[in-house]
Design a protein around this motif. Structure first.
Motif, PDB file in Angstrom:
ATOM      1  N   SER A   1       0.830  -1.212   0.000  1.00 32.86           N
ATOM      2  CA  SER A   1       0.000   0.000   0.000  1.00 32.86           C
ATOM      3  C   SER A   1       0.864   1.261   0.000  1.00 32.86           C
ATOM      4  O   SER A   1       0.437   2.315  -0.439  1.00 32.86           O
ATOM      5  CB  SER A   1      -0.961   0.011   1.184  1.00 32.86           C
ATOM      6  OG  SER A   1      -0.286   0.372   2.382  1.00 32.86           O
ATOM      7  N   LYS A   2       2.094   1.139   0.486  1.00 32.22           N
ATOM      8  CA  LYS A   2       3.042   2.257   0.484  1.00 32.22           C
ATOM      9  C   LYS A   2       3.823   2.314  -0.836  1.00 32.22           C
ATOM     10  O   LYS A   2       4.730   3.134  -0.991  1.00 32.22           O
ATOM     11  CB  LYS A   2       4.042   2.127   1.655  1.00 32.22           C
ATOM     12  CG  LYS A   2       3.403   2.264   3.012  1.00 32.22           C
ATOM     13  CD  LYS A   2       3.061   3.703   3.271  1.00 32.22           C
ATOM     14  CE  LYS A   2       2.598   3.921   4.684  1.00 32.22           C
ATOM     15  NZ  LYS A   2       1.987   5.237   4.829  1.00 32.22           N
ATOM     16  N   GLY A   3       3.497   1.398  -1.758  1.00 32.80           N
ATOM     17  CA  GLY A   3       4.130   1.406  -3.070  1.00 32.80           C
ATOM     18  C   GLY A   3       5.372   0.554  -3.202  1.00 32.80           C
ATOM     19  O   GLY A   3       6.078   0.632  -4.216  1.00 32.80           O
ATOM     20  N   TYR A   4       5.654  -0.274  -2.186  1.00 35.12           N
ATOM     21  CA  TYR A   4       6.877  -1.081  -2.202  1.00 35.12           C
ATOM     22  C   TYR A   4       6.672  -2.457  -2.831  1.00 35.12           C
ATOM     23  O   TYR A   4       5.623  -3.076  -2.670  1.00 35.12           O
ATOM     24  CB  TYR A   4       7.396  -1.314  -0.773  1.00 35.12           C
ATOM     25  CG  TYR A   4       8.117  -0.129  -0.191  1.00 35.12           C
ATOM     26  CD1 TYR A   4       9.375   0.235  -0.651  1.00 35.12           C
ATOM     27  CD2 TYR A   4       7.544   0.614   0.826  1.00 35.12           C
ATOM     28  CE1 TYR A   4      10.043   1.328  -0.104  1.00 35.12           C
ATOM     29  CE2 TYR A   4       8.202   1.704   1.383  1.00 35.12           C
ATOM     30  CZ  TYR A   4       9.457   2.047   0.911  1.00 35.12           C
ATOM     31  OH  TYR A   4      10.117   3.123   1.451  1.00 35.12           O
ATOM     32  N   ARG A   5       7.704  -2.924  -3.494  1.00 37.68           N
ATOM     33  CA  ARG A   5       7.815  -4.312  -3.933  1.00 37.68           C
ATOM     34  C   ARG A   5       8.944  -4.906  -3.098  1.00 37.68           C
ATOM     35  O   ARG A   5      10.051  -4.370  -3.063  1.00 37.68           O
ATOM     36  CB  ARG A   5       8.142  -4.349  -5.431  1.00 37.68           C
ATOM     37  CG  ARG A   5       8.706  -5.641  -5.957  1.00 37.68           C
ATOM     38  CD  ARG A   5       7.662  -6.485  -6.667  1.00 37.68           C
ATOM     39  NE  ARG A   5       8.196  -7.758  -7.059  1.00 37.68           N
ATOM     40  CZ  ARG A   5       8.571  -8.073  -8.288  1.00 37.68           C
ATOM     41  NH1 ARG A   5       8.453  -7.196  -9.261  1.00 37.68           N
ATOM     42  NH2 ARG A   5       9.035  -9.273  -8.545  1.00 37.68           N
ATOM     43  N   VAL A   6       8.685  -6.019  -2.411  1.00 36.14           N
ATOM     44  CA  VAL A   6       9.675  -6.656  -1.539  1.00 36.14           C
ATOM     45  C   VAL A   6      10.413  -7.743  -2.320  1.00 36.14           C
ATOM     46  O   VAL A   6       9.789  -8.599  -2.951  1.00 36.14           O
ATOM     47  CB  VAL A   6       9.011  -7.254  -0.285  1.00 36.14           C
ATOM     48  CG1 VAL A   6      10.022  -8.007   0.565  1.00 36.14           C
ATOM     49  CG2 VAL A   6       8.328  -6.154   0.539  1.00 36.14           C
ATOM     50  N   ILE A   7      11.744  -7.703  -2.247  1.00 36.98           N
ATOM     51  CA  ILE A   7      12.593  -8.699  -2.898  1.00 36.98           C
ATOM     52  C   ILE A   7      13.670  -9.115  -1.909  1.00 36.98           C
ATOM     53  O   ILE A   7      14.411  -8.281  -1.397  1.00 36.98           O
ATOM     54  CB  ILE A   7      13.259  -8.129  -4.166  1.00 36.98           C
ATOM     55  CG1 ILE A   7      12.199  -7.607  -5.148  1.00 36.98           C
ATOM     56  CG2 ILE A   7      14.153  -9.181  -4.823  1.00 36.98           C
ATOM     57  CD1 ILE A   7      12.769  -6.766  -6.285  1.00 36.98           C
ATOM     58  N   GLY A   8      13.743 -10.418  -1.638  1.00 39.20           N
ATOM     59  CA  GLY A   8      14.771 -10.958  -0.760  1.00 39.20           C
ATOM     60  C   GLY A   8      15.894 -11.581  -1.564  1.00 39.20           C
ATOM     61  O   GLY A   8      15.654 -12.150  -2.636  1.00 39.20           O
ATOM     62  N   VAL A   9      17.123 -11.476  -1.050  1.00 38.71           N
ATOM     63  CA  VAL A   9      18.289 -12.027  -1.745  1.00 38.71           C
ATOM     64  C   VAL A   9      19.173 -12.762  -0.750  1.00 38.71           C
ATOM     65  O   VAL A   9      19.507 -12.235   0.314  1.00 38.71           O
ATOM     66  CB  VAL A   9      19.148 -10.907  -2.396  1.00 38.71           C
ATOM     67  CG1 VAL A   9      20.325 -11.505  -3.165  1.00 38.71           C
ATOM     68  CG2 VAL A   9      18.317 -10.016  -3.296  1.00 38.71           C
TER      69      VAL A   9
END
Length: 148
Positions: free
Chosen positions: A61-69
């Protein structure tokens, strides 16, 4: 190499553990939470992933895309995602390209022995690919509250 807030985030284009292409350039216009973690299915990494997953709707909702590495394999990522029902991309950096480009592949020490490993670090990247924050002291159980 030590990245700084205000710098352009190093570009990458990799296939995630679900077979989807994750290309930072293609994510222009989207804010990104790019988090590096040491190892799948360990206590701290599990707490961090689950906290992000539990708050994914808020982050989205805050516009973030989460990506883990991590440097784990796609097979390890697939098992980890399934076990904890994680709903975001995990990238297998088995060649250490991202951990090196982002400066998080560092010398660590445990029980008096030195070894190379991933420093748990989160980079917040804005819609233009600029690093807006670097979270080096990650609170694994409450990590989503550190993201603004």
């Amino acid at each position: 190499m030590s990245l700084q807030i205000g710098e352009l985030a190093p570009a990458f284009s990799m296939t995630d553990s679900d077979g989807n292409l994750v290309d930072l350039a293609a994510l222009k216009g989207t804010k990104v939470v790019l988090y590096f973690y040491p190892k799948d299915d360990t206590p701290g990494c599990t707490a961090q992933a689950c906290n992000l997953n539990e708050n994914l709707d808020y982050l989205t909702s805050k516009g973030y895309r989460v990506i883990g590495v991590s440097v784990d394999s796609n097979a390890a990522h697939t098992k980890f995602k399934k076990k904890y029902q994680l709903n975001f991309s995990l990238l297998a950096d088995t060649e250490h390209e991202l951990v090196n480009n982002y400066g998080v592949w560092v010398e660590k020490s445990m029980y008096g022995k030195s070894y190379m490993g991933t420093a748990r670090t989160t980079f917040l990247i804005d819609e233009n690919g600029i690093i807006t924050d670097i979270i080096a002291k990650v609170d694994t159980k409450n990590h989503s509250s550190q993201i603004h």
